[in-house]
Design a protein around this motif. Sequence first.
Motif, PDB file in Angstrom:
ATOM      1  N   SER A 134      24.193 -45.826 -63.054  1.00 14.45           N
ATOM      2  CA  SER A 134      23.512 -46.753 -63.127  1.00 14.45           C
ATOM      3  C   SER A 134      24.927 -47.308 -63.108  1.00 14.45           C
ATOM      4  N   THR A 135      25.218 -48.673 -63.133  1.00 13.74           N
ATOM      5  CA  THR A 135      25.872 -49.556 -63.897  1.00 13.74           C
ATOM      6  C   THR A 135      26.575 -49.682 -65.119  1.00 13.74           C
ATOM      7  N   ALA A 136      25.245 -49.719 -65.942  1.00 12.70           N
ATOM      8  CA  ALA A 136      25.542 -49.913 -67.098  1.00 12.70           C
ATOM      9  C   ALA A 136      26.677 -49.514 -67.686  1.00 12.70           C
ATOM     10  N   GLU A 137      27.636 -48.576 -67.914  1.00 10.78           N
ATOM     11  CA  GLU A 137      28.516 -47.733 -68.227  1.00 10.78           C
ATOM     12  C   GLU A 137      29.611 -47.906 -67.654  1.00 10.78           C
ATOM     13  N   LEU A 138      29.824 -48.447 -66.738  1.00  8.28           N
ATOM     14  CA  LEU A 138      30.832 -48.675 -66.387  1.00  8.28           C
ATOM     15  C   LEU A 138      31.805 -49.161 -66.959  1.00  8.28           C
TER      16      LEU A 138
ATOM     17  N   GLN B 100      32.622 -42.839 -64.054  1.00 11.14           N
ATOM     18  CA  GLN B 100      32.474 -41.638 -65.587  1.00 11.14           C
ATOM     19  C   GLN B 100      31.316 -40.786 -65.212  1.00 11.14           C
ATOM     20  N   SER B 101      31.448 -40.276 -63.969  1.00 12.75           N
ATOM     21  CA  SER B 101      31.997 -39.089 -63.689  1.00 12.75           C
ATOM     22  C   SER B 101      32.613 -38.179 -62.604  1.00 12.75           C
ATOM     23  N   PRO B 102      33.531 -37.492 -62.330  1.00  9.27           N
ATOM     24  CA  PRO B 102      33.285 -36.937 -60.875  1.00  9.27           C
ATOM     25  C   PRO B 102      32.091 -36.413 -59.703  1.00  9.27           C
ATOM     26  N   GLN B 103      30.745 -36.661 -60.285  1.00  8.50           N
ATOM     27  CA  GLN B 103      29.569 -36.043 -59.601  1.00  8.50           C
ATOM     28  C   GLN B 103      29.610 -36.331 -58.385  1.00  8.50           C
ATOM     29  N   PHE B 104      29.604 -37.593 -57.407  1.00  2.00           N
ATOM     30  CA  PHE B 104      29.842 -37.654 -56.323  1.00  2.00           C
ATOM     31  C   PHE B 104      30.929 -36.748 -55.430  1.00  2.00           C
ATOM     32  N   TYR B 105      31.680 -36.335 -55.858  1.00  2.00           N
ATOM     33  CA  TYR B 105      33.314 -36.084 -55.381  1.00  2.00           C
ATOM     34  C   TYR B 105      32.991 -34.562 -55.231  1.00  2.00           C
TER      35      TYR B 105
ATOM     36  N   ASN C 206      29.910 -47.273 -73.083  1.00  2.00           N
ATOM     37  CA  ASN C 206      28.846 -47.032 -74.149  1.00  2.00           C
ATOM     38  C   ASN C 206      29.243 -47.516 -75.067  1.00  2.00           C
ATOM     39  N   PRO C 207      28.383 -48.742 -75.827  1.00  2.00           N
ATOM     40  CA  PRO C 207      28.853 -49.359 -77.266  1.00  2.00           C
ATOM     41  C   PRO C 207      28.386 -48.190 -78.142  1.00  2.00           C
ATOM     42  N   SER C 208      28.323 -47.013 -78.055  1.00  2.00           N
ATOM     43  CA  SER C 208      27.821 -45.771 -78.665  1.00  2.00           C
ATOM     44  C   SER C 208      28.725 -45.621 -80.719  1.00  2.00           C
TER      45      SER C 208
ATOM     46  N   HIS D  17      29.984 -39.783 -79.915  1.00  2.00           N
ATOM     47  CA  HIS D  17      30.416 -40.021 -78.711  1.00  2.00           C
ATOM     48  C   HIS D  17      31.468 -41.284 -78.278  1.00  2.00           C
ATOM     49  N   ASP D  18      32.335 -40.901 -77.437  1.00  2.00           N
ATOM     50  CA  ASP D  18      33.802 -41.939 -77.214  1.00  2.00           C
ATOM     51  C   ASP D  18      33.617 -42.764 -75.752  1.00  2.00           C
ATOM     52  N   THR D  19      34.282 -43.434 -75.278  1.00  2.00           N
ATOM     53  CA  THR D  19      34.629 -43.954 -74.613  1.00  2.00           C
ATOM     54  C   THR D  19      35.588 -43.752 -73.238  1.00  2.00           C
ATOM     55  N   GLU D  20      35.945 -42.533 -73.343  1.00  2.00           N
ATOM     56  CA  GLU D  20      36.773 -42.134 -72.215  1.00  2.00           C
ATOM     57  C   GLU D  20      37.310 -40.589 -72.739  1.00  2.00           C
ATOM     58  N   PHE D  21      36.672 -39.885 -72.314  1.00  2.00           N
ATOM     59  CA  PHE D  21      36.226 -38.244 -73.356  1.00  2.00           C
ATOM     60  C   PHE D  21      37.232 -36.802 -71.662  1.00  2.00           C
ATOM     61  N   THR D  22      37.353 -35.953 -72.524  1.00  2.00           N
ATOM     62  CA  THR D  22      37.496 -35.176 -70.840  1.00  2.00           C
ATOM     63  C   THR D  22      36.142 -34.116 -70.734  1.00  2.00           C
TER      64      THR D  22
END
Length: 434
Positions: free
Chosen positions: A165-169, A183-188, A210-212, A217-222
């Motif tokens: 979804s575009t919400a968390e991009l 937000q994920s390497p899902q497709f690739y 996400n404003p979590s 939660h964090d906005t960038e993680f491994t």
Amino acid sequence: MARDLRIADLRDHAGEQVTLSGWVDVLRDQKQVQFLVVRDETGRVQVVNERAERPDIAEILSGLSVDSVVKVTGLVVIEPRVKLGGLEVRCERVEVLSLAEEAPINAASSLEKRMDWRFIDLRSARNQLTFRVEAEISDAFRQFCRSKDFVEINSPKLMASASESTAELFEVRYFDRKAYLAQSPQFYKQMGIASGFPGVFETGPVFRANPSFTSRHDTEFTSLDVEMGFVDSHEDVMSFEERLLAYALERVADRYGAEIEAELGGAVVPPRLPFPRIPHHEALRIVEASGYHIPRSDGDLDPEAERRLAAHVAEHLDHEFVFVTDYPASLRPFYHMRHSSDPGLTKSFDLIWKGLEITTGAQREHRPDELVAQIREKGFDPSAIQFYVNFFRFGCPPHGGFGLGLTRLVMVLLGAPSVREVTYLYRGPNRLTP
RNA sequence: GGACCUGUGGUGCAGCCUGGAGUGCACGCCGGCCUGUCAAGCCGGAGGUCGCGGGUUCAAAUCCCGUCAGGUCCGCCA
């Protein structure tokens, strides 16, 4: 020549003159004799100087401050009076490599202040250990995947469109148009299967807008990501992941178990295989039976439900891990394959460790017609991600995979109160520096 | 985005409810003393517009309103 002697090795050099380097841990500057404790990544050692004998050295030592960096030459002496290891270094020469100002934080400082001064905070034994454990897990992940002949990939983090979804991009300017941070390497990673690799894996950053405001939660993680070809079902994916985790935790236990127990107080016990599997509908029943009514309306497990489920599994099945399987299609993304016997359910799973969700995985829908139908059903336009649909039109094996949050994994493993503690430099809604 | 909580010398706290001089504790820092310390000890000292703005009051760290900064949990997710 760079430093070659480390403090932990000093015991092997009793009676010899050595040169060691490190940080000033503490200075006890007395009238007759001075004691300097020097620290490196392997331990601490006491350096001693008799003022009367070496007034020149005495003057230098008196000018030192905690966390200054020094290079000391002296004689290693076994000295039973010294509580710190029973040995000391009689100082013959000292060089101040870096004089430190008084640190703005200490071990008792709030997390926020420690994050402001993260480079100082990371010097603590606890943090040094944390990041060695994290590196060990990354390496174990890589080793395990490679042992299965999986190929490591590095997929792009700049994308033209959303993978879910575009919400968390996060939107970024890309020359004269817009791009998004992945937000994920899902497709690739699914592409890798269509490309003929038996399996692919990646350890890399993912970005979530996400404003979590929570401790997990964090906005960038491994993210540790795996995609594997020729699976029969999501069971194959779960089986892979549980063996991977058992291997990684064994390695951590072998190499750092004693240190973790000494520094953090918890034992690392590699998990028993297989992990319990509980279908989603059964999980709901267990939670309800525990006396908790999930307030949310969509029928999914909330964090309290996940904790209760974990408590139930710990008590009745004696296990810290639990796979929750077969989530309703309404709760899962379009690319999860559905059961042919019950199209309302997906061939998917979450992995919960000690009550915290650390993984989502599934068998993927690799049949183009079914995939397009599911994209439409979720309200997306297949043409917007035609490149993705194309992966499956020219011969693509059945496949599945999962994403594992490295920081969440380490957080649970070490009993850290927040992902901030186990993230090198945390990024959250209110934190973009240092 | 919602609910709740926090903001007091460099650091961590207490004080706030029940208003009365910036009061206290611990760590750190500076100076002195100290024949081997080792979480060193003893003595002395410096360091604070109590997040910010407004209000109530004879008087506000304390009560009220606003605001800013952060945290926890929820939602979302790994």
